[in-house]
Write a protein that holds these residues in place. Structure first.
Motif, short mmCIF file in Angstrom:
data_model
loop_
_atom_site.label_atom_id
_atom_site.label_comp_id
_atom_site.label_asym_id
_atom_site.label_seq_id
_atom_site.Cartn_x
_atom_site.Cartn_y
_atom_site.Cartn_z
N UNK A 177 0.80 -1.18 0.11
CA UNK A 177 0.03 0.10 -0.01
C UNK A 177 0.76 1.27 0.03
N UNK A 178 1.66 1.15 0.70
CA UNK A 178 2.77 2.25 0.97
C UNK A 178 3.41 2.68 -0.37
N UNK A 179 4.05 1.56 -1.05
CA UNK A 179 4.92 1.73 -2.27
C UNK A 179 3.72 2.21 -3.57
N UNK A 180 2.49 1.64 -3.46
CA UNK A 180 1.66 2.29 -4.68
C UNK A 180 1.22 3.57 -4.22
N UNK A 181 0.78 3.84 -2.97
CA UNK A 181 0.32 5.19 -2.63
C UNK A 181 1.39 6.15 -3.00
N UNK A 182 2.72 6.11 -2.71
CA UNK A 182 3.76 6.87 -3.25
C UNK A 182 3.65 6.87 -4.81
N UNK A 183 3.52 6.00 -5.39
CA UNK A 183 3.60 5.95 -7.04
C UNK A 183 2.38 7.06 -7.39
N UNK A 184 1.31 6.73 -6.39
CA UNK A 184 0.01 7.52 -7.31
C UNK A 184 0.11 9.13 -6.80
N UNK A 185 0.64 9.01 -5.69
CA UNK A 185 0.63 10.40 -5.14
C UNK A 185 1.72 11.50 -5.84
N UNK A 186 2.91 10.83 -5.85
CA UNK A 186 4.10 11.74 -6.38
C UNK A 186 4.21 11.57 -7.92
N UNK A 187 3.27 11.13 -8.62
CA UNK A 187 3.40 11.18 -10.11
C UNK A 187 1.78 11.23 -10.82
N UNK A 188 1.94 11.72 -11.96
CA UNK A 188 0.47 11.45 -12.67
C UNK A 188 0.80 10.59 -13.72
N UNK A 189 -0.17 10.01 -14.31
CA UNK A 189 -0.10 8.92 -15.38
C UNK A 189 -0.09 7.52 -14.93
N UNK A 240 8.66 -14.43 -10.87
CA UNK A 240 9.16 -15.35 -9.86
C UNK A 240 10.14 -16.43 -10.47
N UNK A 241 11.12 -16.67 -9.71
CA UNK A 241 11.76 -17.82 -10.13
C UNK A 241 11.76 -19.00 -9.04
N UNK A 242 12.73 -19.78 -8.96
CA UNK A 242 12.52 -21.30 -8.11
C UNK A 242 12.52 -20.54 -6.65
N UNK A 243 13.46 -19.54 -6.22
CA UNK A 243 13.44 -19.29 -4.83
C UNK A 243 12.74 -17.98 -4.52
N UNK A 244 12.44 -17.03 -5.36
CA UNK A 244 11.98 -15.64 -4.97
C UNK A 244 11.10 -15.45 -6.00
N UNK A 245 9.84 -14.30 -5.41
CA UNK A 245 8.93 -13.75 -6.11
C UNK A 245 9.17 -12.17 -6.09
N UNK A 246 8.91 -11.52 -7.14
CA UNK A 246 9.41 -10.13 -7.15
C UNK A 246 7.98 -9.45 -7.55
N UNK A 247 8.09 -8.10 -7.11
CA UNK A 247 6.83 -7.30 -7.36
C UNK A 247 7.45 -6.01 -7.76
N UNK A 248 7.16 -5.26 -9.01
CA UNK A 248 7.39 -4.15 -9.38
C UNK A 248 6.64 -3.05 -9.31
N UNK A 249 6.85 -1.81 -8.83
CA UNK A 249 6.03 -0.85 -9.01
C UNK A 249 6.82 0.29 -9.48
N UNK A 250 6.17 0.71 -10.69
CA UNK A 250 6.78 1.90 -11.44
C UNK A 250 6.06 2.87 -11.81
N UNK A 251 6.29 4.17 -11.60
CA UNK A 251 5.28 5.41 -11.95
C UNK A 251 6.00 6.00 -13.11
#
Ligand SMILES: Nc1ncnc2c1ncn2[C@@H]1O[C@H](COP(=O)(O)OP(=O)(O)O)[C@@H](O)[C@H]1O
Ligand SMILES: [Mg+2]
Length: 431
Positions: free
Chosen positions: A329-341, A349-360
């Motif tokens: 929530x914090x990451x997504x909220x920052x992205x919404x707050x500090x950018x338009x668009x 994911x791979x065998x050992x890890x899963x990854x979430x990327x949030x880009x604005x």
């Protein structure tokens, strides 16, 4: 170049090797001085009388039959230099110390050599007859191969490695346990009390560590209690203010809306406070579907049209779901707050890890500011323009990622905008 090796194991092995080598040298010196030298003195004394006898013979002072019997029984031979060379004189080794001893016993100038080979001989240059060489047989002592030196050195090597290994084992086992616990403490987890075992130094160290861990834990709890208490005590009157504002008449609509908005904002900030203090460590691990949690977080915002998702189905894994959602929530909220668009959310994911990327697609953050913004209460230039917030968001994100034993990276996307990458371990492999 460093001469002292780094690991305890190598140091102990080196120390043992050094001590054994010194021991060997001392043994060698004392054996030479107190065993071998007197031994040779005795041999040479006996041989010098034989040489004297032969010299008497050379000077024709003995009857022929006596000298012949003598030569036969003792095996002693006398050769002129040329024949002596044929007999292997040149292969013999000259010994300074033996020469000196022999010269003393004979009271005349001489040379002493030892010939080694199938049979061994002592060569003595006949006193007063320098062109004559006397060859005395030596009792055949077996030459040892491999040489004693190599055996000693190999034994020293093996003993040092074994000794080093054993001692290291003795030291490193309790150290490893302690190291592990210290790391846990460093991460903010509470390591259980370590058992006080082993050598007294380790017991004391362990006791001191346990005490420290206990104190830190206590401090942490006090702090959490204090902050939670204060936050709670502010929240109650805040709710009352908000309720009271709702009853303001419509003529004061602007004032009423301001009060309500401010109260909501303060409430959100207090919530961040509590989240920061709690950081979800007391929350139990539960098997969850990360996709579902991500979906729930995105649903909670009312700017759906800005989200662009590139997601892959993720496997079930153990998480602390509330903390996980708070983090995202914090990451997504920052992205919404500090950018338009658009705000892009991708998972992989791979065998050992899963990854979430949030880009604005906003202005991002100057590279040299990124680390600072992780500190609690630090806000960036993007936040100056009246945006509300506590400056705790990224600090909370970092703590929750750490509590999940994950990795967090925040950097500017080469094509603009901020890219936040969170990688968390998948359960089967990490726990
Ligand atoms: N996606 C983003 N784009 C630009 N700046 C950001 C972004 N995310 C965070 N920041 C900057 O980092 C600062 C710290 O963020 P955060 O810790 O969440 O605190 P808060 O959002 O309460 O200000 C923000 O004030 C903002 O300046
Ligand atoms: Mg924030």
């Amino acid at each position: 170049m460093r001469l002292v090796p780094k690991s305890i194991f190598a140091r102990i092995a080196l120390l043992i090797a050094g001590l054994l080598l010194i021991n060997q040298i001392i043994t060698y010196i004392s054996v030479t001085n107190y065993v071998i030298r007197p031994h040779w003195q005795q041999i040479l004394r006996v041989m010098s009388t034989q040489v004297k006898f032969v010299v008497m013979d050379l000077e024709n002072e003995l009857p022929d039959d006596v000298s012949e019997t003598y030569m036969q029984t003792t095996g002693i031979r006398v050769y002129p230099y040329a024949v002596a060379v044929q007999q292997g004189l040149l292969q013999a080794r000259y010994y300074q110390s033996l020469t000196q001893l022999m010269a003393r016993y004979l009271e005349a100038k001489t040379d002493v050599l030892i010939q080694e080979g199938d049979s061994q001989y002592l060569w003595v240059r006949a006193p007063k007859h320098p062109d004559k060489w006397i060859r005395l047989p030596l009792a055949n002592f077996q030459r040892n191969y491999p040489s004693p030196l190599i055996i000693y050195l190999t034994a020293i090597g093996i003993l040092s490695v074994l000794g080093g290994w054993f001692l290291t084992l003795l030291i490193s086992k309790p150290l490893k346990k302690l190291q592990f616990a210290v790391r846990e403490l460093g991460r903010g987890d509470v390591p259980g009390q370590l058992k006080e075992t082993g050598a007294s130094e380790f017991r004391e160290l362990t006791r001191a560590f346990n005490q420290m861990a206990h104190n830190i834990h206590q401090l942490e709890e006090d702090r959490a209690l204090l902050l939670a208490g204060v936050s709670h005590d502010i929240r109650t009157p805040l709710t009352r203010i908000r309720l009271a504002a709702e009853f303001l008449p419509d003529e004061l609509k602007d004032v009423r809306d301001d009060i309500v908005r401010d109260a909501e904002e303060m409430n959100a900030i207090i919530e961040q406070f509590i989240a920061f203090v709690r950081e979800g460590r007391e929350e139990p691990w539960i098997w969850c579907q990360p996709d579902q949690l991500i979906h729930q977080v995105l649903e909670s915002f009312n700017e759906h049209d800005r989200f662009v998702q590139h997601t892959r189905k993720l496997a079930k894994t153990k998480l602390r779901p509330l903390a996980f959602k708070r983090m995202l929530t914090n990451v997504v909220q920052n992205a919404l707050r500090y950018s338009d668009g658009p705000v892009e959310i991708s998972t992989d994911h791979d065998k050992h890890w899963f990854t979430i990327e949030v880009r604005d697609h906003g202005p991002g953050v100057p590279d040299d500011q990124i680390e600072r913004l992780f500190q609690p209460f630090q806000r960036g230039n993007t936040a100056r323009s009246g945006q509300t917030g506590s400056g705790l968001g990224l600090a909370i994100v970092r703590r929750i990622v750490a509590a999940h034993h994950g990795k967090l990276s925040v950097r500017n996307h080469p094509l603009g905008g901020l890219l936040v990458t969170i990688s968390l371990p998948l359960s089967n492999h990490s726990r």
